[in-house]
Design an enzyme around this catalytic site. Sequence first.
Site, PDB file in Angstrom:
ATOM      1  N   CYS A   1      -9.883  -0.298 -50.540  1.00  0.00           N
ATOM      2  CA  CYS A   1     -10.530  -1.558 -50.135  1.00  0.00           C
ATOM      3  C   CYS A   1     -11.827  -1.827 -50.897  1.00  0.00           C
ATOM      4  CB  CYS A   1     -10.782  -1.574 -48.629  1.00  0.00           C
ATOM      5  SG  CYS A   1     -12.168  -0.537 -48.092  1.00  0.00           S
TER       6      CYS A   1
ATOM      7  N   THR B   1     -30.355  15.912 -75.629  1.00  0.00           N
ATOM      8  CA  THR B   1     -28.966  15.766 -76.067  1.00  0.00           C
ATOM      9  C   THR B   1     -28.870  16.140 -77.534  1.00  0.00           C
ATOM     10  OG1 THR B   1     -27.183  14.199 -76.546  1.00  0.00           O
ATOM     11  CG2 THR B   1     -29.403  13.289 -76.404  1.00  0.00           C
TER      12      THR B   1
ATOM     13  N   ALA C   1     -28.083  15.830 -70.884  1.00  0.00           N
ATOM     14  CA  ALA C   1     -28.133  16.871 -69.852  1.00  0.00           C
ATOM     15  C   ALA C   1     -29.448  17.642 -69.838  1.00  0.00           C
ATOM     16  CB  ALA C   1     -26.961  17.829 -70.044  1.00  0.00           C
TER      17      ALA C   1
ATOM     18  N   ASP D   1     -26.947  12.220 -62.021  1.00  0.00           N
ATOM     19  CA  ASP D   1     -27.633  12.755 -60.844  1.00  0.00           C
ATOM     20  C   ASP D   1     -28.578  11.775 -60.156  1.00  0.00           C
ATOM     21  OD1 ASP D   1     -29.979  12.798 -62.558  1.00  0.00           O
ATOM     22  OD2 ASP D   1     -29.222  14.692 -63.374  1.00  0.00           O
TER      23      ASP D   1
ATOM     24  N   HIS E   1     -22.532   7.264 -67.641  1.00  0.00           N
ATOM     25  CA  HIS E   1     -21.437   8.019 -67.027  1.00  0.00           C
ATOM     26  C   HIS E   1     -21.394   7.860 -65.514  1.00  0.00           C
ATOM     27  CE1 HIS E   1     -21.341  10.789 -70.825  1.00  0.00           C
ATOM     28  NE2 HIS E   1     -20.757   9.624 -71.024  1.00  0.00           N
TER      29      HIS E   1
ATOM     30  N   PHE F   1     -22.884  20.245 -67.053  1.00  0.00           N
ATOM     31  CA  PHE F   1     -21.622  20.656 -66.418  1.00  0.00           C
ATOM     32  C   PHE F   1     -20.656  21.270 -67.421  1.00  0.00           C
ATOM     33  CE2 PHE F   1     -18.344  17.778 -67.763  1.00  0.00           C
ATOM     34  CZ  PHE F   1     -18.998  16.624 -68.119  1.00  0.00           C
ATOM     35  N   ARG F   2     -20.866  20.981 -68.689  1.00  0.00           N
ATOM     36  CA  ARG F   2     -19.988  21.597 -69.680  1.00  0.00           C
ATOM     37  C   ARG F   2     -20.193  23.097 -69.753  1.00  0.00           C
ATOM     38  NH1 ARG F   2     -21.218  16.786 -71.489  1.00  0.00           N
ATOM     39  NH2 ARG F   2     -19.494  15.392 -71.971  1.00  0.00           N
TER      40      ARG F   2
HETATM   41 ZN   LIG Z   1     -11.383   1.528 -47.681  1.00  0.00          ZN
END
Ligand SMILES: [Zn+2]
Length: 238
Positions: free
Chosen positions: A129, A188, A20, A103, A118, A31-32
């Site tokens: 679909c 990190t 991050a 990102d 991730h 985000f943590r």
């Molecule tokens: Zn679909």
Amino acid sequence: MSQLREIVENSERIVFFGGAGVSTESGIPDFRSAGGLYSREGEHYAPEEILSRSFFDRHPAEFYDYYRAHLIYPDATPNAAHRALAALERAGKLTAVITQNIDGLHTAAGSQNVLELHGSVLRNRCMACQREEGIAVVLESSGVPRCPGCGGVIKPDVVLYEEPLDENVLARAVAEISRADTLIVGGTSLVVYPAAGLIRYFGGENLVLINRDATDYDGLATLTIREPIGEALAEFAA
Ligand SMILES: [Zn+2]
């Protein structure tokens, strides 16, 4: 800093592993630490709960409220660290960027071989679909985004809590790290799975750790740099 320059000059297969901290200089918080608790109908949820697969399946509209507010940064642009890594790849020094970030900024900076452990907010898929969509289907809708083809629920190609990592991406990351002569780890603290486990596959010459805070791996490192990663790598940016 001259030590890092020397290591880069003498390396031919650098792999970068980032977390991050690489994106904070682009204005994207970890985000943590972002958003705090999410409250809904008197109940409070931690980010880890909201960003779990079971929460997504049960409460997709609430998931997307939080997700749009805290995980998507459409105006963010690559910083000096992203640019430096792309330049090192173009120069034939670096073979892969392995990232925990979602990102898409490494690719935006021009990096070609990017392994997104991730996933990415830029890729989205219809659960019915399997049609693939970009990020517009999420940004240009409210509530739960629906497939323009069949009306099915769209899910971001982001690994949620309770979901396994993509085995193919993980296997490629292991292969790149095992073949590297230099592993640069940045932004990190190496405590989050699978970061710590991946480091064990490195058998090359130089382990470089660039992180604001100390990590459990500092003792194993050839070089530790306690600076913002953009500054540490700026000299390599084209
Ligand atoms: Zn679909």
